[in-house]
Design a protein around this motif. Sequence first.
Motif, PDB file in Angstrom:
ATOM      1  N   SER A  65       8.013   9.599  11.113  1.00 35.84           N
ATOM      2  CA  SER A  65       8.917  10.172  10.135  1.00 35.84           C
ATOM      3  C   SER A  65       8.521   9.735   8.726  1.00 35.84           C
ATOM      4  N   ARG A  66       8.984  10.473   7.763  1.00 39.11           N
ATOM      5  CA  ARG A  66       8.660  10.185   6.364  1.00 39.11           C
ATOM      6  C   ARG A  66       9.196   8.815   5.967  1.00 39.11           C
ATOM      7  N   ILE A  67       8.359   8.045   5.284  1.00 37.33           N
ATOM      8  CA  ILE A  67       8.753   6.706   4.851  1.00 37.33           C
ATOM      9  C   ILE A  67       9.658   6.803   3.631  1.00 37.33           C
ATOM     10  N   VAL A  68      10.778   6.088   3.694  1.00 42.87           N
ATOM     11  CA  VAL A  68      11.711   6.015   2.574  1.00 42.87           C
ATOM     12  C   VAL A  68      11.979   4.537   2.292  1.00 42.87           C
ATOM     13  N   THR A  69      11.699   4.118   1.084  1.00 39.44           N
ATOM     14  CA  THR A  69      11.944   2.733   0.679  1.00 39.44           C
ATOM     15  C   THR A  69      12.965   2.705  -0.451  1.00 39.44           C
ATOM     16  N   ARG A  70      13.413   1.512  -0.772  1.00 38.94           N
ATOM     17  CA  ARG A  70      14.378   1.390  -1.866  1.00 38.94           C
ATOM     18  C   ARG A  70      14.178   0.083  -2.608  1.00 38.94           C
ATOM     19  N   SER A  99       2.124   6.534   1.198  1.00 44.50           N
ATOM     20  CA  SER A  99       2.338   7.369   2.383  1.00 44.50           C
ATOM     21  C   SER A  99       2.888   8.749   2.039  1.00 44.50           C
ATOM     22  N   GLY A 100       3.062   9.015   0.729  1.00 41.04           N
ATOM     23  CA  GLY A 100       3.675  10.286   0.350  1.00 41.04           C
ATOM     24  C   GLY A 100       5.154  10.332   0.649  1.00 41.04           C
ATOM     25  N   LEU A 144      -1.686   3.354 -11.070  1.00 42.22           N
ATOM     26  CA  LEU A 144      -0.951   3.015  -9.851  1.00 42.22           C
ATOM     27  C   LEU A 144      -1.649   3.562  -8.613  1.00 42.22           C
ATOM     28  N   ASP A 145      -2.346   4.669  -8.751  1.00 44.61           N
ATOM     29  CA  ASP A 145      -3.103   5.197  -7.609  1.00 44.61           C
ATOM     30  C   ASP A 145      -4.186   4.203  -7.187  1.00 44.61           C
ATOM     31  N   GLU A 146      -4.881   3.619  -8.169  1.00 45.27           N
ATOM     32  CA  GLU A 146      -5.913   2.632  -7.851  1.00 45.27           C
ATOM     33  C   GLU A 146      -5.293   1.401  -7.196  1.00 45.27           C
ATOM     34  N   ILE A 147      -4.142   0.986  -7.687  1.00 48.46           N
ATOM     35  CA  ILE A 147      -3.456  -0.175  -7.113  1.00 48.46           C
ATOM     36  C   ILE A 147      -3.010   0.122  -5.694  1.00 48.46           C
ATOM     37  N   ALA A 148      -2.478   1.317  -5.464  1.00 46.42           N
ATOM     38  CA  ALA A 148      -1.979   1.691  -4.135  1.00 46.42           C
ATOM     39  C   ALA A 148      -3.103   1.788  -3.116  1.00 46.42           C
ATOM     40  N   ASP A 149      -4.288   2.204  -3.556  1.00 48.24           N
ATOM     41  CA  ASP A 149      -5.402   2.401  -2.624  1.00 48.24           C
ATOM     42  C   ASP A 149      -5.712   1.147  -1.826  1.00 48.24           C
ATOM     43  N   GLY A 150      -5.681   0.003  -2.464  1.00 48.67           N
ATOM     44  CA  GLY A 150      -6.041  -1.222  -1.755  1.00 48.67           C
ATOM     45  C   GLY A 150      -4.858  -2.042  -1.293  1.00 48.67           C
ATOM     46  N   PHE A 151      -3.649  -1.501  -1.424  1.00 47.59           N
ATOM     47  CA  PHE A 151      -2.463  -2.290  -1.094  1.00 47.59           C
ATOM     48  C   PHE A 151      -2.217  -2.309   0.410  1.00 47.59           C
TER      49      PHE A 151
END
Length: 444
Positions: free
Chosen positions: A2-7, A34-35, A282-289
């Motif tokens: 299922s789609r990931i939802v965070t807060r 994860s979109g 932020l895309d670059e940061i997310a890539d390796g997270f």
Amino acid sequence: MSRIVTRFAPSPTGYLHIGNLRTALFNYLIARKSGGEFVLRLDDTDAERSKQEYIDGIQHDLEWLGLTWDRVEQQSKRLERYNDAAERLRADGRFYECFETPGELDLKRKKQLNMGRPPVYDRAALTLEDADRVRLRAERAGYWRFLLNQNRIEWEDGILGPLSIDAASVSDPVLIRADGQVLYTLASVVDDMDMGITHIVRGSDHVTNTATQIQIIEALGGTAPSFAHHSLLTGAQGEALSKRLGTLSLRDLRAQGVTPAALLSLMARLGSSQPVELRLTLDEIADGFDLGQFGAAPTKFDAQDLWPLTRADLQSRPFAAVADQIAALGVPDDLAEQFWQVARENITRLEDLGAWWALCRDGAAPEIAPEDAEFVTEALKLLPPPPYGPDAWSNWTSAVKEATGRKGKGLFMPLRKALTGQAHGPDMSSLMPLLQRIPARDTQ
């Protein structure tokens, strides 16, 4: 899946600090990578301490960092929903009213500790007769606890691995205060269920709280989300950071000149097995997270580590990105880009540009060692007035070398100090065409 939802669920009772950012960033990156969806939830059930200025400040800080949310929620607008959940727990026998005063509870805890027992609430309120409850309600307002099932609560933590807590070692949590205020534990559970939160990342100081929340979620017919608990930050020497958080608010760091990219790059890797490197988006940061690369040990945070990253961020910027700031300094248009190329390697904060332009515009008080005074006086007689071309430094130093016989550092350093008042700075061949005045020459 299922789609990931965070807060991210801050309480608007103060400004965001560096510890809050770590939680916000982790949840944001998980969702974005994860979109999925990132929810900003304002935990503002404390009406007395929650303020609009803090709500505005939280949103401004997140926007400054680029941590945009998909929707915003406020707990103060959901009080009826929490009351509904409380009624369900009462009906199911999982909610019970208590009347002990803080002093009475403190006395119980001290007795338990003196007897070598853990200070866990003894559930005395469950044994009250109806007549006693009626009498106590007439004397004081009651508060409400959740009745824990006293078994082991287990979950697979996204950072800490398998965790297990014996509910018998934990006091039944208070969910509604005597004044009627719904506390964090109940409101958070109801919100997480209603908002479809699938993943929660927060500090390791919430581990015990997570165990009780899992039981409350199940009691309300929900399914527990995935939990991960990151380590807590300490100071550079391992000292508690909490006492210093007032100086580590995001708004203060912003005012000091720290850039968003520097802050995000450090906080996205600090405490992990990955090296801290500047990432500009932020895309670059997310890539390796990857949460799996973070450890459980307390993580040392040193605000000084932000400055090399800020410096690298600023030095990487093209002229177009700083043109407005340079124009605001009064740098002439025909010199603006040249000025940036010269000054950029010698700033840590963008505000440092002001001092460099002041030096170019007004000149600097010369720094002349006594042993160099005669040499500098002779050299300045050979220096023509501004403006200077790209070969001015080379031509001048060559003439001085020929006239005085000096060479190397003994030639160049005294001349640099005479013109700039500093031992370090931009390449003089590049800086000299920007100099509008030479006070040391004017006094000759």
